[in-house]
Scaffold this motif. Structure first.
Motif, PDB file in Angstrom:
ATOM      1  N   GLY A  27       6.641  -7.793   9.893  1.00 12.89           N
ATOM      2  CA  GLY A  27       5.935  -8.055   8.654  1.00 12.89           C
ATOM      3  C   GLY A  27       5.416  -6.765   8.061  1.00 12.89           C
ATOM      4  O   GLY A  27       5.524  -5.688   8.650  1.00 12.89           O
ATOM      5  N   ARG A  28       4.804  -6.860   6.893  1.00 12.06           N
ATOM      6  CA  ARG A  28       4.352  -5.645   6.213  1.00 12.06           C
ATOM      7  C   ARG A  28       3.362  -4.857   7.061  1.00 12.06           C
ATOM      8  O   ARG A  28       3.431  -3.626   7.124  1.00 12.06           O
ATOM      9  CB  ARG A  28       3.722  -6.013   4.864  1.00 12.06           C
ATOM     10  CG  ARG A  28       3.270  -4.799   4.064  1.00 12.06           C
ATOM     11  CD  ARG A  28       2.982  -5.141   2.622  1.00 12.06           C
ATOM     12  NE  ARG A  28       2.689  -3.944   1.848  1.00 12.06           N
ATOM     13  CZ  ARG A  28       2.813  -3.842   0.532  1.00 12.06           C
ATOM     14  NH1 ARG A  28       3.236  -4.894  -0.163  1.00 12.06           N
ATOM     15  NH2 ARG A  28       2.517  -2.719  -0.091  1.00 12.06           N
ATOM     16  N   ASP A  29       2.443  -5.544   7.719  1.00 13.40           N
ATOM     17  CA  ASP A  29       1.423  -4.854   8.503  1.00 13.40           C
ATOM     18  C   ASP A  29       2.027  -4.054   9.650  1.00 13.40           C
ATOM     19  O   ASP A  29       1.459  -3.038  10.060  1.00 13.40           O
ATOM     20  CB  ASP A  29       0.404  -5.849   9.060  1.00 13.40           C
ATOM     21  CG  ASP A  29      -0.511  -6.422   7.983  1.00 13.40           C
ATOM     22  OD1 ASP A  29      -0.520  -5.858   6.868  1.00 13.40           O
ATOM     23  OD2 ASP A  29      -1.201  -7.411   8.266  1.00 13.40           O
ATOM     24  N   ALA A  30       3.146  -4.510  10.183  1.00  9.61           N
ATOM     25  CA  ALA A  30       3.797  -3.796  11.277  1.00  9.61           C
ATOM     26  C   ALA A  30       4.799  -2.762  10.782  1.00  9.61           C
ATOM     27  O   ALA A  30       5.010  -1.732  11.423  1.00  9.61           O
ATOM     28  CB  ALA A  30       4.503  -4.792  12.200  1.00  9.61           C
ATOM     29  N   PRO A  46       1.832   3.255   2.774  1.00  9.19           N
ATOM     30  CA  PRO A  46       2.815   4.286   3.119  1.00  9.19           C
ATOM     31  C   PRO A  46       4.078   4.225   2.260  1.00  9.19           C
ATOM     32  O   PRO A  46       4.847   5.182   2.237  1.00  9.19           O
ATOM     33  CB  PRO A  46       3.127   3.998   4.587  1.00  9.19           C
ATOM     34  CG  PRO A  46       1.906   3.322   5.109  1.00  9.19           C
ATOM     35  CD  PRO A  46       1.432   2.473   3.964  1.00  9.19           C
ATOM     36  N   PHE A  47       4.310   3.107   1.573  1.00  5.65           N
ATOM     37  CA  PHE A  47       5.421   3.063   0.641  1.00  5.65           C
ATOM     38  C   PHE A  47       5.210   4.033  -0.518  1.00  5.65           C
ATOM     39  O   PHE A  47       6.169   4.453  -1.159  1.00  5.65           O
ATOM     40  CB  PHE A  47       5.633   1.650   0.101  1.00  5.65           C
ATOM     41  CG  PHE A  47       6.530   0.800   0.962  1.00  5.65           C
ATOM     42  CD1 PHE A  47       7.899   0.984   0.964  1.00  5.65           C
ATOM     43  CD2 PHE A  47       5.990  -0.194   1.765  1.00  5.65           C
ATOM     44  CE1 PHE A  47       8.732   0.205   1.754  1.00  5.65           C
ATOM     45  CE2 PHE A  47       6.809  -0.987   2.557  1.00  5.65           C
ATOM     46  CZ  PHE A  47       8.183  -0.792   2.557  1.00  5.65           C
ATOM     47  N   ASP A  48       3.937   4.379  -0.777  1.00  4.34           N
ATOM     48  CA  ASP A  48       3.627   5.320  -1.852  1.00  4.34           C
ATOM     49  C   ASP A  48       3.588   6.741  -1.290  1.00  4.34           C
ATOM     50  O   ASP A  48       2.569   7.446  -1.318  1.00  4.34           O
ATOM     51  CB  ASP A  48       2.298   4.943  -2.509  1.00  4.34           C
ATOM     52  CG  ASP A  48       2.380   3.594  -3.206  1.00  4.34           C
ATOM     53  OD1 ASP A  48       3.437   3.300  -3.797  1.00  4.34           O
ATOM     54  OD2 ASP A  48       1.393   2.837  -3.155  1.00  4.34           O
ATOM     55  N   SER A  49       4.739   7.163  -0.761  1.00  2.00           N
ATOM     56  CA  SER A  49       4.920   8.478  -0.167  1.00  2.00           C
ATOM     57  C   SER A  49       6.373   8.866  -0.388  1.00  2.00           C
ATOM     58  O   SER A  49       7.207   8.024  -0.746  1.00  2.00           O
ATOM     59  CB  SER A  49       4.614   8.429   1.345  1.00  2.00           C
ATOM     60  OG  SER A  49       5.607   7.670   2.013  1.00  2.00           O
ATOM     61  N   PRO A  50       6.727  10.147  -0.197  1.00  2.00           N
ATOM     62  CA  PRO A  50       8.147  10.510  -0.339  1.00  2.00           C
ATOM     63  C   PRO A  50       9.067   9.680   0.546  1.00  2.00           C
ATOM     64  O   PRO A  50      10.149   9.260   0.114  1.00  2.00           O
ATOM     65  CB  PRO A  50       8.160  11.988   0.056  1.00  2.00           C
ATOM     66  CG  PRO A  50       6.797  12.480  -0.321  1.00  2.00           C
ATOM     67  CD  PRO A  50       5.872  11.328  -0.008  1.00  2.00           C
ATOM     68  N   ALA A  51       8.641   9.413   1.787  1.00  3.97           N
ATOM     69  CA  ALA A  51       9.484   8.606   2.677  1.00  3.97           C
ATOM     70  C   ALA A  51       9.579   7.173   2.180  1.00  3.97           C
ATOM     71  O   ALA A  51      10.661   6.561   2.196  1.00  3.97           O
ATOM     72  CB  ALA A  51       8.935   8.639   4.101  1.00  3.97           C
ATOM     73  N   ALA A  69      13.993  -1.364  -5.384  1.00  8.49           N
ATOM     74  CA  ALA A  69      13.513  -2.745  -5.311  1.00  8.49           C
ATOM     75  C   ALA A  69      12.025  -2.766  -4.977  1.00  8.49           C
ATOM     76  O   ALA A  69      11.539  -1.934  -4.201  1.00  8.49           O
ATOM     77  CB  ALA A  69      14.287  -3.513  -4.257  1.00  8.49           C
ATOM     78  N   PRO A  70      11.261  -3.700  -5.524  1.00  7.68           N
ATOM     79  CA  PRO A  70       9.840  -3.792  -5.192  1.00  7.68           C
ATOM     80  C   PRO A  70       9.627  -4.000  -3.694  1.00  7.68           C
ATOM     81  O   PRO A  70      10.475  -4.571  -2.992  1.00  7.68           O
ATOM     82  CB  PRO A  70       9.371  -5.015  -5.982  1.00  7.68           C
ATOM     83  CG  PRO A  70      10.365  -5.169  -7.085  1.00  7.68           C
ATOM     84  CD  PRO A  70      11.674  -4.710  -6.521  1.00  7.68           C
ATOM     85  N   VAL A  71       8.492  -3.541  -3.220  1.00  8.44           N
ATOM     86  CA  VAL A  71       8.198  -3.598  -1.787  1.00  8.44           C
ATOM     87  C   VAL A  71       8.310  -5.021  -1.253  1.00  8.44           C
ATOM     88  O   VAL A  71       8.918  -5.263  -0.203  1.00  8.44           O
ATOM     89  CB  VAL A  71       6.795  -3.023  -1.507  1.00  8.44           C
ATOM     90  CG1 VAL A  71       6.407  -3.265  -0.045  1.00  8.44           C
ATOM     91  CG2 VAL A  71       6.753  -1.544  -1.834  1.00  8.44           C
ATOM     92  N   GLU A  72       7.728  -5.970  -1.944  1.00  5.97           N
ATOM     93  CA  GLU A  72       7.724  -7.360  -1.460  1.00  5.97           C
ATOM     94  C   GLU A  72       9.143  -7.893  -1.344  1.00  5.97           C
ATOM     95  O   GLU A  72       9.493  -8.593  -0.376  1.00  5.97           O
ATOM     96  CB  GLU A  72       6.893  -8.235  -2.400  1.00  5.97           C
ATOM     97  CG  GLU A  72       5.410  -7.912  -2.426  1.00  5.97           C
ATOM     98  CD  GLU A  72       5.085  -6.675  -3.249  1.00  5.97           C
ATOM     99  OE1 GLU A  72       5.992  -6.163  -3.974  1.00  5.97           O
ATOM    100  OE2 GLU A  72       3.934  -6.205  -3.169  1.00  5.97           O
ATOM    101  N   GLN A  73       9.983  -7.552  -2.313  1.00  7.93           N
ATOM    102  CA  GLN A  73      11.371  -8.000  -2.271  1.00  7.93           C
ATOM    103  C   GLN A  73      12.117  -7.329  -1.114  1.00  7.93           C
ATOM    104  O   GLN A  73      12.911  -7.968  -0.415  1.00  7.93           O
ATOM    105  CB  GLN A  73      12.051  -7.677  -3.609  1.00  7.93           C
ATOM    106  CG  GLN A  73      13.470  -8.218  -3.735  1.00  7.93           C
ATOM    107  CD  GLN A  73      14.096  -7.867  -5.078  1.00  7.93           C
ATOM    108  OE1 GLN A  73      13.538  -7.104  -5.867  1.00  7.93           O
ATOM    109  NE2 GLN A  73      15.269  -8.432  -5.345  1.00  7.93           N
ATOM    110  N   TYR A  74      11.857  -6.064  -0.927  1.00  9.43           N
ATOM    111  CA  TYR A  74      12.508  -5.328   0.154  1.00  9.43           C
ATOM    112  C   TYR A  74      12.163  -5.931   1.516  1.00  9.43           C
ATOM    113  O   TYR A  74      13.048  -6.202   2.337  1.00  9.43           O
ATOM    114  CB  TYR A  74      12.084  -3.857   0.110  1.00  9.43           C
ATOM    115  CG  TYR A  74      12.807  -2.999   1.124  1.00  9.43           C
ATOM    116  CD1 TYR A  74      14.023  -2.404   0.814  1.00  9.43           C
ATOM    117  CD2 TYR A  74      12.278  -2.804   2.404  1.00  9.43           C
ATOM    118  CE1 TYR A  74      14.713  -1.633   1.749  1.00  9.43           C
ATOM    119  CE2 TYR A  74      12.964  -2.037   3.347  1.00  9.43           C
ATOM    120  CZ  TYR A  74      14.170  -1.456   3.011  1.00  9.43           C
ATOM    121  OH  TYR A  74      14.847  -0.709   3.950  1.00  9.43           O
ATOM    122  N   LEU A  75      10.886  -6.166   1.752  1.00 13.13           N
ATOM    123  CA  LEU A  75      10.461  -6.692   3.048  1.00 13.13           C
ATOM    124  C   LEU A  75      10.931  -8.131   3.256  1.00 13.13           C
ATOM    125  O   LEU A  75      11.286  -8.520   4.375  1.00 13.13           O
ATOM    126  CB  LEU A  75       8.941  -6.601   3.162  1.00 13.13           C
ATOM    127  CG  LEU A  75       8.384  -5.173   3.216  1.00 13.13           C
ATOM    128  CD1 LEU A  75       6.865  -5.189   3.163  1.00 13.13           C
ATOM    129  CD2 LEU A  75       8.863  -4.445   4.472  1.00 13.13           C
TER     130      LEU A  75
END
Length: 379
Positions: A27-30, A46-51, A69-75
């Motif tokens: 999940g996102r937290d992990a 951490p998604f708001d970083s170069p990596a 793709a948005p973070v929620e869609q990606y996860l």
């Protein structure tokens, strides 16, 4: 696309230092903490970083998603596919067919070297972390005056396992490299072991770390050393590989020493590789954190004076398989841009550039680790 990039894209890589991935759906937290070497900060992703940006840009299409793709869609898509399929996609597309896997750090259930190889359709070897061996010896309740012999015996047993090609130390984390370079005496080791067994905890005694490094020399296998960039447990100024200079003088003519990661000390590492026969380096870990956009700049500094037979490829992927893909992509793109620029400026011939690309991506690791000459070469 230039000729160098075409050749690198077709080259099957040897990843000389990596780890397994978490064998579970995340999940996102992990997932988010695995994108960063830092700690989790409330309100900062951490998604708001170069990596993190590189993951959404370069990894999303491999999950059948649009770039960025948005973070929620990606996860959500990761969860839908399941961790095994996600791992298979990223490892197979990395174009890596040989992995040297550090098995010494596994707070979570990580995929084994065999599982990494199976996901990629390649082969894998093991790298033994010597601090883990030492801590197992202490945990067994050894007497201080028997510690040195017990550690040596345990280390020998570990490196004799089938598929082991190297050892590794994380001395940079535990003490830093500003150590007395000399081999410690038996009395010093016994005294330090007495203090360590009394207080417990991880191996961070300077005398015992020195003993570990000299034991690595005695084992005769290549030694990987974490240098530079790491998580907040490290004290970066003590992880400068130039601090190893006196020890490298004393160990000249013994074993290959592989300086891992190096940033921001890639120039210091390059100097050591240029003046010590046994020293090699990579800029793994760094590449997927700076992303493909900046990989060429890091590689350019690393290659300013590094002999071309001394640079190796590694992803240092850990936890999430995305980093196998990003590491390989950043390496291919960054090295291709650098070499092609020199070819276009007539500073390097195309045949020389193609040789350097192959050496760095594959052949240097084969030579240093004694890997089979008949490894597959397809892309």
């Amino acid at each position: 696309m230039g000729a160098v990039r075409e050749a690198l894209d077709a080259l099957s890589l040897v990843d000389h230092h990596c780890h397994g991935t978490v064998a579970a759906d995340l999940g996102r937290d992990a997932f988010e903490p695995l994108l960063t070497e830092g700690d989790a900060w409330p309100g900062v992703s951490p998604f708001d970083s170069p990596a993190g940006v590189a993951v959404r840009r370069h990894c999303a299409p491999l999950l059948d998603l649009p770039r960025h793709a948005p973070v929620e869609q990606y996860l959500a898509r990761r969860s839908e596919l399941g961790w095994r399929e996600v791992q298979r996609r990223f490892l197979s597309v990395s174009g890596t067919d040989v992995f040297c896997v550090d098995t010494g750090f596994a707070p979570d259930r990580l995929t084994t070297p065999r599982e990494v190889a199976e996901a990629a359709g390649g082969s894998a070897y093991e790298v033994v972390r010597l601090e883990s061996v030492a801590e197992s010896v202490r945990a067994a309740g050894i007497e201080p005056d028997a510690y040195a012999d017990a550690f040596r015996a345990a280390a020998l047993d570990a490196v004799r396992r089938p598929g082991v090609v190297a050892v590794k130390s994380v001395a940079a984390y535990r003490t830093g490299f500003g150590l007395d370079p000399a081999r410690p005496s038996d009395a010093e080791v016994t005294g330090a072991a007495r203090h360590w067994t009394a207080r417990g905890g991880r191996l961070d005694d300077p005398v015992l770390v020195r003993h570990l490094l000299w034991t690595a020399v005695d084992l005769g296998l290549p030694l990987q050393l974490h240098t530079g960039f790491g998580d907040s447990d490290i004290r970066l100024h003590r992880a400068d590989p130039a601090l190893l200079t006196d020890w490298l003088h004393l160990t000249a003519g013994t074993i290959p020493v592989l300086l891992l990661h190096c940033w921001p000390y890639q120039r210091q590492a390059a100097y050591l590789a240029a003046v010590f026969e046994q020293v090699h380096l990579d800029v793994g870990l760094t590449l997927h954190h700076v992303g493909p956009a900046r990989a060429g700049a890091v590689l350019a500094e690393a290659l300013e004076i590094t002999p071309f037979r001394k640079l190796l490829y590694s992803s240092d992927a850990y936890g999430v398989p995305e980093f196998f893909h990003l590491g390989a992509l950043a390496f291919r793109q960054g090295l291709a841009e650098l070499l092609q620029e020199r070819v276009d400026a007539d500073e390097l011939s195309l045949p020389d550039a193609l040789r350097i690309a192959r050496w760095a991506g594959r052949d240097n690791a084969r030579r240093v680790y004694g890997l089979p000459d008949d490894l597959p070469e397809g892309g």
